[in-house]
Design a protein around this motif. Structure first.
Motif, short mmCIF file in Angstrom:
data_model
loop_
_atom_site.label_atom_id
_atom_site.label_comp_id
_atom_site.label_asym_id
_atom_site.label_seq_id
_atom_site.Cartn_x
_atom_site.Cartn_y
_atom_site.Cartn_z
N VAL A 139 40.21 42.50 45.22
CA VAL A 139 39.35 42.75 44.06
C VAL A 139 37.88 42.63 44.50
O VAL A 139 37.45 41.58 44.99
CB VAL A 139 39.65 41.75 42.92
CG1 VAL A 139 38.72 42.00 41.74
CG2 VAL A 139 41.10 41.87 42.49
N VAL A 140 37.13 43.72 44.33
CA VAL A 140 35.70 43.70 44.65
C VAL A 140 34.90 43.26 43.43
O VAL A 140 34.02 42.42 43.50
CB VAL A 140 35.22 45.10 45.12
CG1 VAL A 140 33.72 45.09 45.42
CG2 VAL A 140 36.02 45.54 46.34
N GLU A 141 35.28 43.85 42.25
CA GLU A 141 34.54 43.54 41.03
C GLU A 141 35.42 43.81 39.82
O GLU A 141 36.23 44.75 39.81
CB GLU A 141 33.28 44.42 40.96
CG GLU A 141 32.33 44.03 39.86
CD GLU A 141 31.11 44.94 39.80
OE1 GLU A 141 30.18 44.63 39.04
OE2 GLU A 141 31.10 45.98 40.49
N VAL A 142 35.27 42.96 38.79
CA VAL A 142 35.95 43.18 37.51
C VAL A 142 34.87 43.26 36.44
O VAL A 142 34.14 42.29 36.20
CB VAL A 142 36.95 42.04 37.18
CG1 VAL A 142 37.65 42.32 35.86
CG2 VAL A 142 37.96 41.85 38.29
N LEU A 161 39.00 47.95 43.47
CA LEU A 161 39.88 47.41 44.51
C LEU A 161 39.56 48.07 45.84
O LEU A 161 39.15 49.24 45.89
CB LEU A 161 41.35 47.67 44.16
CG LEU A 161 41.96 46.91 42.99
CD1 LEU A 161 43.39 47.38 42.76
CD2 LEU A 161 41.94 45.41 43.22
N LYS A 162 39.79 47.34 46.92
CA LYS A 162 39.55 47.92 48.25
C LYS A 162 40.61 47.44 49.24
O LYS A 162 41.24 46.40 49.04
CB LYS A 162 38.16 47.54 48.76
CG LYS A 162 38.03 46.07 49.19
CD LYS A 162 36.75 45.82 49.96
CE LYS A 162 36.72 44.38 50.49
NZ LYS A 162 35.53 44.07 51.29
N THR A 163 40.81 48.26 50.27
CA THR A 163 41.58 47.86 51.44
C THR A 163 40.64 47.95 52.64
O THR A 163 39.44 48.18 52.46
CB THR A 163 42.80 48.77 51.65
OG1 THR A 163 42.35 50.10 51.94
CG2 THR A 163 43.70 48.80 50.43
N LYS A 184 44.02 35.01 35.73
CA LYS A 184 42.71 34.48 36.14
C LYS A 184 42.22 35.16 37.42
O LYS A 184 41.81 34.50 38.38
CB LYS A 184 42.78 32.96 36.33
CG LYS A 184 43.11 32.22 35.05
CD LYS A 184 43.21 30.73 35.27
CE LYS A 184 43.58 30.03 33.96
NZ LYS A 184 43.79 28.58 34.14
N VAL A 185 42.29 36.49 37.41
CA VAL A 185 41.88 37.27 38.58
C VAL A 185 40.36 37.35 38.63
O VAL A 185 39.70 37.61 37.62
CB VAL A 185 42.49 38.70 38.52
CG1 VAL A 185 41.93 39.57 39.64
CG2 VAL A 185 44.00 38.63 38.60
N GLN A 186 39.80 37.11 39.82
CA GLN A 186 38.35 37.22 40.01
C GLN A 186 38.08 37.92 41.34
O GLN A 186 39.00 38.14 42.13
CB GLN A 186 37.70 35.84 39.98
CG GLN A 186 38.28 34.86 40.99
CD GLN A 186 37.66 33.49 40.87
OE1 GLN A 186 36.58 33.35 40.31
NE2 GLN A 186 38.32 32.49 41.41
N VAL A 190 43.32 38.82 46.24
CA VAL A 190 44.15 39.94 46.66
C VAL A 190 45.31 40.04 45.68
O VAL A 190 46.07 39.08 45.50
CB VAL A 190 44.68 39.74 48.11
CG1 VAL A 190 45.60 40.88 48.51
CG2 VAL A 190 43.52 39.63 49.09
N ILE A 191 45.44 41.20 45.00
CA ILE A 191 46.45 41.34 43.95
C ILE A 191 47.33 42.55 44.23
O ILE A 191 46.98 43.44 45.00
CB ILE A 191 45.80 41.47 42.54
CG1 ILE A 191 44.95 42.75 42.46
CG2 ILE A 191 44.99 40.24 42.20
CD1 ILE A 191 44.48 43.08 41.05
#
Length: 467
Positions: A139-142, A161-163, A184-186, A190-191
């Motif tokens: 996760v780069v940004e939400v 999202l990024k790889t 609680k993803v921030q 890694v999701i």
């Protein structure tokens, strides 16, 4: 100005563990060569029994044994249930382990054979493999856009999202925003997102963001940023038991019956259909049978009908490993007038691999009490442990273990920090063991109601009254 010091005790309230009779057992305490260690994983002594259980365990893991039965026989308080619990812990979560008591078969609202059949199918696992499309990345940004007026419109947002090779921005709906909030993803997590169901799984925190905070909890897991494309196909393995499949297919409320406990009797036709379907999956390579372990404690409480059913069930190709335990010697088989070793019919006894447990020595009792003091977080002096070991040798190990917490409370009452011999003596006088209780009954049996033990002198008076 004096420095203000705040002392706070941190407790993890998300995980409450109660201390049970066998909560200190972590495994069988064997090395890689299946040789028992003197004291390991909460197990003490019983080296030959543990080694035999380790051999059975290895055969179960290799999948080379099915439809076999093991009997753990020994005196009360010699670690039979502890060995079974050690086997369960050593097997891990992947192998099903079902535990029942022989007496509970008769208290369920169903026939005895149906209760046994459900217990047997709880101990047979099915490992189902399926391919699914997932989105996996860091996760780069939400970004979540909340409406200015409450209730005006649903929340919307964007997830970046990024790889190691690419980066993509996804539009979020209300349900996905809610799911991200629950997990609680921030940024930095890694999701993995299941495209079919929308389920979000947090795999851990990226190594690149490990220095974001000065301190982190022990539960934080660091993983590498995924490589390749964001969308990929992945093989997912689900482990369920045959009983769970039975319940889902037999009740109108489906899987909810698993939570309510209202499973009822399951028709034989349903089981046959499930057996056929599972066989098809096995041929296609979609599923794999995992024979687990069914542990029946107090097996002498079963009657001749239950034993006959078990005898037949063990011949089935999809039967689990049956482990039974008893502390009885030569006794009557329930439902008959015949006597047999351990109260088990000879034909079933002939199928069993028998493991015997021996009484503990004084040194072994001392080591077990040491482990229990650590488990119950009781600080005890060596003199008090020596006295408790002597009590355990004269009475029983279970009685000595029960005195640990009682002695700790007695120590707390006198505002002491270390349990001493006087605390052990005090609770020993407060709580009787079996021998002293029986002796007390013999002395004061006249003052109890409906006492049937003969009293000296009464037999002569009774014979004198008869003409």
């Amino acid at each position: 100005m004096a420095e203000l010091k705040l002392s706070s005790e941190t407790r993890d309230l998300t995980r409450v563990e109660r201390i049970g009779a066998h909560s200190h057992i972590r495994g069988l305490g064997l090395d890689s060569a299946l040789e028992p260690r003197a004291v390991s994983e909460g197990m003490v002594g019983q080296t030959s029994a543990r080694k035999a259980a380790g051999v059975i365990l290895q055969m179960i893991k290799d999948g080379k044994i099915a439809g076999r039965a093991v009997l753990i026989a020994g005196q009360p308080g010699t670690g039979k249930t502890a060995i079974a619990m050690g086997m369960a812990k050593s097997l891990g979560l992947e192998t099903p382990f079902a535990m029942i008591s022989g007496s509970e078969i008769f208290s369920l609202e169903m026939s005895k054979t149906e209760a046994l059949m459900q217990a047997l199918r709880k101990a047979i696992g099915v490992r189902i493999k399926e391919e699914t499309e997932i989105i996996e990345g860091e996760v780069v940004e939400v970004q979540i856009d909340r409406p200015a007026v409450a209730g005006a419109a649903s929340k919307t947002g964007k997830l970046t999202l990024k790889t190691t090779e690419m980066e993509t921005v996804y539009d979020l709906g209300a349900k996905m925003i809610e799911a991200l909030g629950k997990e609680k993803v921030q940024s930095g997590d890694v999701i993995a997102i299941d495209k079919a169901s929308g389920k979000i799984t947090k795999l851990g925190r990226s190594f690149a963001r490990s220095r974001d905070y000065d301190a982190m909890g022990p539960q934080v897991k660091f993983v590498q940023c995924p490589d390749g494309e964001l969308q990929k196909r992945k093989e997912v393995v689900h482990c369920v038991t045959l009983h769970e499949i039975d319940v889902i297919n037999s009740r109108t409320q489906g899987f909810l019956a698993l939570f309510t406990g209202d499973t009822g009797e399951i028709r034989a036709e349903v089981r046959e259909q499930i057996g056929t379907k599972v066989a098809e999956w096995r041929e296609e390579g979609k599923a794999e049978i995992v024979p687990g372990v069914l542990f029946i404690d107090e097996v002498h409480m079963l009657d001749i009908e239950c034993f006959s059913f078990l005898n037949r069930a063990l011949e089935n190709e999809m039967s689990p490993i049956l482990v039974v335990a008893t502390n009885r010697g030569i006794t009557t088989i329930r439902g008959t007038n015949y006597k047999s070793p351990h109260g088990i019919p000879i034909d079933l006894l002939d199928r069993l691999l028998i493991i015997t447990t021996q009484p503990y020595s004084k040194d072994e009792i001392h080591k077990i009490l040491d482990i229990r003091c650590q488990e119950e977080e009781v600080d005890m002096s060596e003199e008090a442990k020596a006295l408790l070991t002597h009590i355990g040798g004269e009475t029983s190990l279970r009685y000595a273990i029960h005195l640990i917490t009682a002695a700790a409370l007695a120590c707390l009452k006198r505002k002491g920090k270390l349990v001493e011999s006087e605390d052990i003596t005090r609770v020993y006088n407060l709580f009787l063991d079996v021998k002293r209780s029986a002796q007390y009954l013999m002395e004061y049996q006249n003052e109890y109601m409906f006492s049937e033990a003969p009293v000296a002198g009464e037999e002569d008076d009774a014979s004198a009254m008869v003409p």
